[in-house]
Enzyme design. Structure first.
Site, PDB file in Angstrom:
ATOM      1  N   ALA A   1      -8.500  10.397   4.097  1.00  0.00           N
ATOM      2  CA  ALA A   1      -9.461   9.031   3.782  1.00  0.00           C
ATOM      3  C   ALA A   1     -10.494   8.701   4.053  1.00  0.00           C
ATOM      4  CB  ALA A   1      -8.652   8.087   4.329  1.00  0.00           C
ATOM      5  N   SER A   2     -11.301   8.172   3.183  1.00  0.00           N
ATOM      6  CA  SER A   2     -12.728   8.322   3.350  1.00  0.00           C
ATOM      7  C   SER A   2     -13.103   7.203   2.073  1.00  0.00           C
ATOM      8  CB  SER A   2     -13.623   9.283   2.875  1.00  0.00           C
ATOM      9  OG  SER A   2     -14.770   9.974   3.361  1.00  0.00           O
TER      10      SER A   2
ATOM     11  N   LYS B   1       0.638  -1.126  -0.096  1.00  0.00           N
ATOM     12  CA  LYS B   1       0.156   0.163  -0.150  1.00  0.00           C
ATOM     13  C   LYS B   1       0.943   1.494  -0.170  1.00  0.00           C
ATOM     14  CE  LYS B   1      -4.170  -0.714   0.315  1.00  0.00           C
ATOM     15  NZ  LYS B   1      -5.510  -0.688  -0.333  1.00  0.00           N
TER      16      LYS B   1
ATOM     17  N   LYS C   1     -20.065  12.480   2.049  1.00  0.00           N
ATOM     18  CA  LYS C   1     -19.185  14.009   2.356  1.00  0.00           C
ATOM     19  C   LYS C   1     -19.615  14.901   3.132  1.00  0.00           C
ATOM     20  CE  LYS C   1     -15.421  13.260   0.790  1.00  0.00           C
ATOM     21  NZ  LYS C   1     -14.136  12.443   1.202  1.00  0.00           N
TER      22      LYS C   1
HETATM   23  P1  NDP Z   1      -8.745   6.058  -2.871  1.00  0.00           P
HETATM   24  O1  NDP Z   1      -9.534   5.455  -2.595  1.00  0.00           O
HETATM   25  O2  NDP Z   1      -7.611   5.810  -3.556  1.00  0.00           O
HETATM   26  O3  NDP Z   1      -8.660   6.313  -1.564  1.00  0.00           O
HETATM   27  C1  NDP Z   1      -9.031   6.290  -0.019  1.00  0.00           C
HETATM   28  C2  NDP Z   1      -7.936   6.199   1.000  1.00  0.00           C
HETATM   29  O4  NDP Z   1      -9.091   6.237   2.401  1.00  0.00           O
HETATM   30  C3  NDP Z   1      -7.181   5.313   1.292  1.00  0.00           C
HETATM   31  O5  NDP Z   1      -5.390   5.564   1.675  1.00  0.00           O
HETATM   32  C4  NDP Z   1      -8.306   4.128   1.816  1.00  0.00           C
HETATM   33  O6  NDP Z   1      -6.776   3.439   3.030  1.00  0.00           O
HETATM   34  C5  NDP Z   1      -8.046   5.067   3.206  1.00  0.00           C
HETATM   35  N1  NDP Z   1      -9.243   4.790   4.086  1.00  0.00           N
HETATM   36  C6  NDP Z   1     -10.286   3.696   3.783  1.00  0.00           C
HETATM   37  N2  NDP Z   1     -11.005   3.203   4.592  1.00  0.00           N
HETATM   38  C7  NDP Z   1     -10.571   3.438   5.423  1.00  0.00           C
HETATM   39  C8  NDP Z   1     -10.793   3.531   7.071  1.00  0.00           C
HETATM   40  N3  NDP Z   1     -11.794   2.321   7.334  1.00  0.00           N
HETATM   41  N4  NDP Z   1      -9.525   3.008   8.156  1.00  0.00           N
HETATM   42  C9  NDP Z   1      -8.238   4.212   7.385  1.00  0.00           C
HETATM   43  N5  NDP Z   1      -8.016   4.441   6.154  1.00  0.00           N
HETATM   44  C10 NDP Z   1      -9.122   4.382   5.268  1.00  0.00           C
HETATM   45  O7  NDP Z   1      -9.476   6.896  -3.119  1.00  0.00           O
HETATM   46  P2  NDP Z   1      -9.249   8.681  -3.619  1.00  0.00           P
HETATM   47  O8  NDP Z   1      -8.200   9.005  -3.556  1.00  0.00           O
HETATM   48  O9  NDP Z   1      -9.939   9.062  -4.951  1.00  0.00           O
HETATM   49  O10 NDP Z   1     -10.451   9.445  -2.474  1.00  0.00           O
HETATM   50  C11 NDP Z   1      -9.671  10.328  -1.410  1.00  0.00           C
HETATM   51  C12 NDP Z   1     -10.669  11.276  -0.668  1.00  0.00           C
HETATM   52  O11 NDP Z   1     -10.786  11.802  -1.609  1.00  0.00           O
HETATM   53  C13 NDP Z   1     -11.353  10.888  -0.110  1.00  0.00           C
HETATM   54  O12 NDP Z   1     -12.286  11.677   1.079  1.00  0.00           O
HETATM   55  C14 NDP Z   1     -12.471  10.740  -1.109  1.00  0.00           C
HETATM   56  O13 NDP Z   1     -14.062  11.431  -0.963  1.00  0.00           O
HETATM   57  C15 NDP Z   1     -12.451  12.550  -1.431  1.00  0.00           C
HETATM   58  N6  NDP Z   1     -12.735  12.919  -3.227  1.00  0.00           N
HETATM   59  C16 NDP Z   1     -11.929  11.991  -4.751  1.00  0.00           C
HETATM   60  C17 NDP Z   1     -12.410  12.490  -5.243  1.00  0.00           C
HETATM   61  C18 NDP Z   1     -12.292  11.565  -6.948  1.00  0.00           C
HETATM   62  O14 NDP Z   1     -12.967  12.503  -7.747  1.00  0.00           O
HETATM   63  N7  NDP Z   1     -11.116  10.750  -6.861  1.00  0.00           N
HETATM   64  C19 NDP Z   1     -13.050  13.887  -5.349  1.00  0.00           C
HETATM   65  C20 NDP Z   1     -14.146  14.097  -4.609  1.00  0.00           C
HETATM   66  C21 NDP Z   1     -13.468  13.876  -3.245  1.00  0.00           C
HETATM   67  P3  NDP Z   1      -6.593   1.758   1.550  1.00  0.00           P
HETATM   68  O15 NDP Z   1      -5.201   2.272   1.193  1.00  0.00           O
HETATM   69  O16 NDP Z   1      -5.521   1.029   2.896  1.00  0.00           O
HETATM   70  O17 NDP Z   1      -7.733   1.116   1.054  1.00  0.00           O
END
Ligand code: NDP
Length: 345
Positions: A84-85, A42, A166
């Site tokens: 993170a989300s 990761k 969100k």
């Molecule tokens: P990713 O899925 O690539 O990243 C999500 C991240 O959140 C990962 O690092 C993941 O960890 C972490 N995560 C999820 N659940 C948990 C948990 N229970 N505990 C700890 N960490 C956790 O998505 P994006 O990079 O696209 O999204 C990142 C942020 O940007 C989010 O908040 C999303 O809502 C926001 N966003 C994204 C957009 C897009 O178009 N991509 C647009 C607008 C907002 P792990 O690697 O372990 O899974």
């Protein structure tokens, strides 16, 4: 305000990896709060980046759903980037898979910031999903465009639960911000993020949609759905600018342009011709009602989103953060190149 060490949540993800890279290259020390410290796949790309970066990278373990999980990692940091989300549209239980991690996660991370006694600034990755729900909202609310003054009023647990997660999370962050005076809150509201990925393990919809589109899932056509688009490297830059600019305040919509997904496919088609099985035609709305399930679209979603253009005003990000946007043409091409080079299509 001097910032040396930043705790980053979500740093293993699509957006987070670029944020961590920028922080390290700009000399910040990063505490990466990873979900599972023993899953090196990761974050090994970040360890490599750290070898050449000016700042140091430390891996900590924390989970959004575990209370107190981020407390140790936040101690001694001057700033927190809460990225993170889960960004997924493929879920079974929206409460457990979307709302809980978004809302409880925000509480946990921001409580850790307060308990640290040292954190002075929090940068939160929200979304335009917290600004508006359905595309029809613009018309229903009598608006010409969406700005940072607007909030999503139409999403719920049953309808557009990701957007609801969100919205709840950002509102909670502002509530917690208003209840203390130790840290300042800056919010980044990206639209749909595109561009090359540094991580191979992300399950972000940004990456899944591109895979589906280049792989031919929509080759017979696509419903007309409008989004804002922004390059992932610009999103990371906006996080850094929000961290560094002392006068930055409030929310920031990020979008280079708004257009339909079909127009976006057209941009790729213009450069790559018939190399991919891209969608070329629009599926009429009456037909989307019948076959929407094939794309995971419920009737209410189709009714309130298909064939409704949206406009997002991202002037504040240029004016106050000083962000210069990468063109969507360049972002799309760089993403296609990265995905083909890594055999992801
Ligand atoms: P990713 O899925 O690539 O990243 C999500 C991240 O959140 C990962 O690092 C993941 O960890 C972490 N995560 C999820 N659940 C948990 C948990 N229970 N505990 C700890 N960490 C956790 O998505 P994006 O990079 O696209 O999204 C990142 C942020 O940007 C989010 O908040 C999303 O809502 C926001 N966003 C994204 C957009 C897009 O178009 N991509 C647009 C607008 C907002 P792990 O690697 O372990 O899974």
């Amino acid at each position: 305000m001097e910032i040396n060490t930043v705790m980053v949540t979500g740093g293993t993800g699509y957006i987070g990896s670029w944020v961590v890279k920028d922080l390290l290259e700009n000399g910040y020390n990063v505490r990466l709060a990873a979900r599972n410290k023993s899953n090196k796949s990761k974050f090994e790309h970040l360890l490599k980046i750290a070898e050449a970066g000016r700042g140091a990278l430390d891996i900590w373990e924390a989970d959004l759903l575990k209370e107190g999980s981020f407390d140790e990692a936040a101690k001694g940091c001057e700033a927190v980037m809460h990225i993170a989300s889960p960004f997924t549209l493929r879920f079974k239980d929206p409460q457990k898979e979307l709302i809980d991690p978004a809302l409880k996660g925000t509480r946990n991370v921001l409580n850790a910031a307060t308990k640290s006694g040292t954190v002075k600034k929090v940068v939160l990755t929200s979304s335009v999903a917290a600004v508006h729900g359905d595309a029809i909202d613009m018309q229903e609310q009598g608006l010409e465009e969406f700005t940072e003054d607007h909030w999503n009023q139409t999403s719920s647990l049953k309808h557009q639960p990701y957007s609801y997660s969100k919205t709840l999370a950002e509102k909670e962050a502002w509530k917690m911000h208003d209840a203390q005076d130790q840290w300042k809150l800056l919010v980044i509201n990206p639209s749909f993020v595109i561009g090359p990925s540094l991580t191979k393990t992300s399950d972000s919809e940004s990456i899944n949609l591109m895979k589906d589109m280049l792989g031919g899932k929509y080759k017979t056509g696509m419903p007309e759905l409008w989004f804002g688009f922004v390059d992932v490297r610009d999103v990371a830059k906006a996080h850094l600018l929000a961290l560094e600019k002392d006068y930055a305040e409030g929310r920031h919509i990020l979008a280079e342009r708004t257009m339909s997904m079909l127009d976006y496919a057209g941009i790729i088609g213009e450069k790559y011709g018939d190399e991919f099985k891209l969608p070329k035609s629009k599926i009429p709305k009456w037909m989307v009602y019948m076959i929407g399930w094939m794309f995971g679209m419920k009737r209410t979603f189709v009714k309130r989103n298909v064939d409704y253009p949206i406009r997002l005003n991202s002037e504040k990000s240029k004016r106050e953060l000083g962000l210069n946007y990468t063109s969507i043409e360049e972002s799309a091409a760089d993403m296609v190149e990265q995905m083909t080079a890594q055999n992801l299509i």
